[in-house]
Each structure stands twice: as C-alpha cells, then as structure tokens.
Write a protein that holds these residues in place. Structure first.
Motif, short mmCIF file in Angstrom:
data_model
loop_
_atom_site.label_atom_id
_atom_site.label_comp_id
_atom_site.label_asym_id
_atom_site.label_seq_id
_atom_site.Cartn_x
_atom_site.Cartn_y
_atom_site.Cartn_z
N VAL A 149 -12.03 0.01 -2.26
CA VAL A 149 -11.01 -0.45 -1.33
C VAL A 149 -10.86 -1.97 -1.44
O VAL A 149 -11.84 -2.70 -1.36
CB VAL A 149 -11.37 -0.05 0.11
CG1 VAL A 149 -10.31 -0.57 1.09
CG2 VAL A 149 -11.48 1.46 0.22
N TRP A 152 -7.02 1.55 -3.00
CA TRP A 152 -8.15 2.31 -2.47
C TRP A 152 -9.09 2.78 -3.56
O TRP A 152 -10.18 3.27 -3.27
CB TRP A 152 -7.64 3.52 -1.68
CG TRP A 152 -6.84 3.15 -0.49
CD1 TRP A 152 -5.53 2.76 -0.47
CD2 TRP A 152 -7.28 3.11 0.87
NE1 TRP A 152 -5.13 2.48 0.81
CE2 TRP A 152 -6.18 2.69 1.66
CE3 TRP A 152 -8.50 3.40 1.49
CZ2 TRP A 152 -6.27 2.55 3.03
CZ3 TRP A 152 -8.58 3.26 2.87
CH2 TRP A 152 -7.48 2.84 3.63
N GLN A 153 -8.67 2.65 -4.80
CA GLN A 153 -9.48 3.12 -5.92
C GLN A 153 -9.52 2.06 -7.01
O GLN A 153 -8.50 1.39 -7.25
CB GLN A 153 -8.90 4.42 -6.49
CG GLN A 153 -8.98 5.60 -5.54
CD GLN A 153 -8.32 6.84 -6.10
OE1 GLN A 153 -7.44 6.77 -6.95
NE2 GLN A 153 -8.74 8.01 -5.63
N GLN A 175 -8.22 8.11 5.33
CA GLN A 175 -7.87 7.98 3.91
C GLN A 175 -9.11 7.73 3.06
O GLN A 175 -9.26 8.31 1.97
CB GLN A 175 -6.85 6.86 3.72
CG GLN A 175 -5.47 7.22 4.27
CD GLN A 175 -4.46 6.13 4.05
OE1 GLN A 175 -4.81 4.95 3.93
NE2 GLN A 175 -3.19 6.50 4.02
N SER A 176 -10.01 6.88 3.54
CA SER A 176 -11.21 6.60 2.77
C SER A 176 -12.10 7.84 2.67
O SER A 176 -12.70 8.11 1.62
CB SER A 176 -11.99 5.44 3.40
OG SER A 176 -13.08 5.06 2.59
N LEU A 206 -10.59 10.12 0.05
CA LEU A 206 -10.66 9.60 -1.32
C LEU A 206 -12.08 9.41 -1.82
O LEU A 206 -12.36 9.62 -3.00
CB LEU A 206 -9.91 8.27 -1.41
CG LEU A 206 -8.39 8.32 -1.27
CD1 LEU A 206 -7.81 6.91 -1.13
CD2 LEU A 206 -7.76 9.01 -2.48
N PHE A 228 0.12 3.43 -3.29
CA PHE A 228 -1.03 4.25 -2.93
C PHE A 228 -1.35 5.25 -4.03
O PHE A 228 -0.45 5.88 -4.61
CB PHE A 228 -0.74 4.99 -1.62
CG PHE A 228 -1.90 5.78 -1.09
CD1 PHE A 228 -2.88 5.17 -0.34
CD2 PHE A 228 -2.03 7.14 -1.38
CE1 PHE A 228 -3.96 5.89 0.15
CE2 PHE A 228 -3.10 7.87 -0.90
CZ PHE A 228 -4.06 7.25 -0.14
N PRO A 229 -2.65 5.40 -4.42
CA PRO A 229 -3.85 4.83 -3.80
C PRO A 229 -4.43 3.64 -4.56
O PRO A 229 -5.65 3.48 -4.61
CB PRO A 229 -4.81 6.01 -3.86
CG PRO A 229 -4.47 6.69 -5.17
CD PRO A 229 -2.99 6.50 -5.36
N ASP A 251 0.83 -1.20 0.00
CA ASP A 251 0.00 0.00 0.00
C ASP A 251 0.86 1.26 0.00
O ASP A 251 0.58 2.24 -0.69
CB ASP A 251 -0.92 -0.02 1.22
CG ASP A 251 -1.92 1.12 1.22
OD1 ASP A 251 -2.31 1.57 0.13
OD2 ASP A 251 -2.32 1.56 2.31
#
Length: 427
Positions: free
Chosen positions: A364, A360-361, A394-395, A398, A356-357, A352
């Motif tokens: 997640v 997360w994209q 972070q979520s 984003l 990153f990210p 991660d």
C-alpha cells in the motif's frame, strides 16, 4: 466566503462559494466560514460539528445569504450539507452534471443546461474565430455538418475552435480531418465504451489536437504530461505537482519515440520545459489554468478520452509515480493549509479510483494512509472513519487479514474511532 461589504453590493450579507465535488470540501468551507463569522463553537477541532453549527445559523439568521454548491458529484452525500433556504433570507445555487431525483426535492428547482442548440453552436464558433482575428476561417457551408459531427458538445467545439485558430484551419478543412480521424477511432474508443454518446466526438477532436501539439512540442513532454493529468481530479490539481523530483524523473524517461536503452541517457527535465509543454496543452484547450499559480484543470470527458490511450502495462507505474509526487507536496500540518490538503486528498482518491489496485499492490502506497491522517488532522472525523473502514476492507481482500498493510489500516481505523469519540468501537 466573500466579505460582507463586497457581497452587500449584490444585496447579500453572506456569500459562500463551495467546491462541492467531495463532502469534505463542503464541510471544510462551512467550518472556515463559521470561524470567520465567529459563531459559537467555531474553534472546535471537529470540523463536522462546526459545519453543522454553520448550517443551523443559516436557518435561523435574519441576514441575507447565498450558498453556491459548485459541481456536486454525489447528490445523496451533498444532500446532508444542503442548507434550507427560505423566501426571505437565504438561497442555495447548485451546479452538477447529475440528474438524481434528490436534486428536485425539498423545493429545489432544476434548471437543465444541456448541449448547445445548433444556433448556439454556430454563434460560439463564429464568435470564437472572429474574436481571435480569423473570421475567414468560418466557412458557412461546412459549419452545420461540423456541428453535427461534434454532437453540439461545448467541449468538442472548444477543442475544434482552438485547433482552427492555431493551425489557421477553416471549418471545411477541420471537418475533413475530423471525419478521417473518426474512421480509425474504434481501436481507441469502442462503441460499447461510450454508452453516453459523449466520448466519441471528444476523443476524435482530442486526437486531432494531440497530433498538432506533438508537432510543435519541442520538449516532447506534452503527451506524457497529459497522460499524467488525465488521472488527476477534473476540479484541479496543484501546478507544482509537476516540478516535484518524482514527476521530473519519470518525465525524463517517458518521451515518446525513444528506445528504452536511449532513455537512460536523456538529459534532465527542467521546470521550464514542463511549463513549455503545459503551454502547448493550454494553447489547444486540452487543459486550463487561470494563472500560473492556479490549479491545473482538465475536463472530465477529455481526461476519459486520454485515459483510454494509456497502455495498461504502464498505468500502474504512472499511478505510483504520481502518488510519490502527491506525497511530496503534502503539508506537515494539514490544518494550516486546508486548501492544499483538500486538493491532495481529492487527487489521491481520484487517482486510486482510476488505477485501482495500483496503489495497493505489491504494498500500500503511503499516500493512501496520508488521506486518513489528513482527514483526522483537519477535523473531518466522520469522513476519516468511513475512509478507514473502506481501506480495511480493501486491504483485507487484497492482502489478507494478517498482512502488515491490513494491520496498519486497522490501526488507522482505531485511531479515527478514538478521535471521533467512539472509544468502544476503537477498542
């Protein structure tokens, strides 16, 4: 912890060797040691409390002990778990690449181990080539210029020695190759990306070795494998990671030099082909592995140089595939295989960090949530809370505060608070 009888041969009653890269590794090892010593409260589900009990025992016991904190990456965090040694009963030995002030306080004595001296570098090359049965490759006239070009870095010298042995290449020939390769390196590693001055010699030696590997790698898997491995934790990752279906499927279509329309028709990649590719990488000292079942490791500087070669457009795909592979290995019950769970958590965090990210994209990846579940399952309750706090932040940044992924992260944080006994914060 080694058995008392074995450690007693060294004048010790208790010897604990801790992989100290992440704080949860320290806590887990301390908790397991407390359980083995049958200390009061060692059966608690809260590993942090058990680890603290072990440290209290070290401070009070009359038994002789040594704790080795190996490869500390965050001295400030590790400081909490640094036992208080005393002149009579206990000692702490720590290894780290860092030089933070906290490492020299509280009676600690730093012993710097820097680059090789010129004499040490000459001795290393001579011994390495001679032990391999090729002393004639040691060309005295070229050794000092080569050592200077390699910056006296042990890692770069190791890459060079492995190449010379495999290719029957003298130090003079290697020096010429090194200088030719270094001329075109600016596109790979611009000077402003190497502020420490370490990366350039390593990257140049890496390119030379990669060229040799690709020439003998019949599987054409070594290069894509090395790109994968560069995103793993330098402390090691499970060897079985590359036999998982997600990894094998991606490797099937990732061989270099093939047009996309042909890649769909590539034959299935076998576990044996992966092993053959890994053997090529080991032969040229690009990765290390003590036994066939041991974790596979890559030096942090080698990994950084490899990451610089990964096209930006492919890194998110590689990250998601690797996350799928990590997810496949996760044990159903983390506390029954703490070592594997700790390795998977560490590698997920490392992945991660460097991609990153990507995890997360657009949504997640499940392995992000798996880390939270794992920390709670093995009793690392404070670490679970800290991790979930970051995940929520972070979520939210984003995806927004009302996104389902953000709500899941908040739910995980609430669970971590509750399990840690912080019910009001959970509410």
């Amino acid at each position: 912890m080694r058995d008392e009888e074995r450690s007693g041969e060294r004048g010790l009653d208790v010897l604990v060797w801790v992989k100290a890269t992440e704080p949860d590794q320290i806590i887990t090892t301390y908790a397991e040691t407390a359980e083995r010593l049958q200390l009061p409260g060692s059966t608690s589900d809260d590993s942090g409390s058990v680890a603290e009990a072990f440290m209290a025992w070290l401070a009070a016991t009359k038994r002789r002990w040594l704790v080795v904190l190996d490869d500390i990456t965050d001295p400030a965090t590790a400081d909490k778990w640094w036992p208080d040694g005393n002149a009579h009963n206990g000692r702490v030995l720590a290894t780290t690449r860092r030089d933070d002030a906290v490492l020299s306080g509280k009676g600690r004595t730093p012993i710097p181990l820097d680059l090789y001296t010129a004499e040490e570098a000459r001795a290393f090359l001579h011994r390495r080539l001679t032990d391999a049965g090729h002393p004639r490759l040691y060309d005295t006239d070229a050794v000092d210029p080569l050592i200077k070009e390699l910056g006296r870095l042990p890692l770069a010298l190791g890459h060079a020695a492995a190449y010379m042995i495999n290719k029957r290449c003298t130090t003079s020939d290697y020096l010429a190759r090194f200088r030719d390769t270094d001329i075109g390196l600016s596109n790979l590693l611009p000077p402003d990306a190497d502020t420490e001055g370490y990366g350039r010699p390593v990257a140049t030696a890496l390119l030379i070795s990669l060229t040799a590997v690709q020439a003998v790698d019949a599987t054409q898997l070594a290069r894509p494998l090395l790109e994968f491995i560069s995103l793993t934790a330098p402390q090691g990752h499970p060897a079985q990671l590359w036999s998982t279906p997600p990894a094998l499927q991606y490797l099937r279509t990732s061989r270099p030099g093939h047009r996309r329309w042909l890649r769909r028709h590539q034959p299935v990649v076998t576990a044996q082909q992966v092993q053959d590719a890994l053997n090529c990488l080991r032969t040229y000292a690009l990765v290390t592995q003590d036994t066939s079942d041991a974790p596979i490791r890559i030096h942090a500087l080698t990994a950084r140089a490899v990451r610089e070669t990964i096209p930006a457009r492919t890194k998110p795909t590689i990250a998601r595939v690797m996350a799928d592979a990590l997810q496949r290995l996760w044990p159903d019950l983390d506390h029954q295989d703490r070592e594997l769970a700790a390795s998977l958590r560490m590698n997920t965090l490392h992945l991660d960090e460097h991609t990153f990210p990507a995890l997360w994209q657009p949504d997640v990846h499940a392995c992000i949530y798996q880390v939270s579940d794992s920390l709670t399952a093995v009793g690392l309750l404070d670490q679970a809370v800290d991790y979930d706090r970051v995940a929520v932040q972070q979520s939210t940044e984003l995806h927004g505060p009302e996104d389902p992924d953000t709500l899941t992260a908040r739910s995980n944080l609430a669970v971590s608070y509750r399990v840690a006994g912080r019910r009001q914060e959970a509410l």
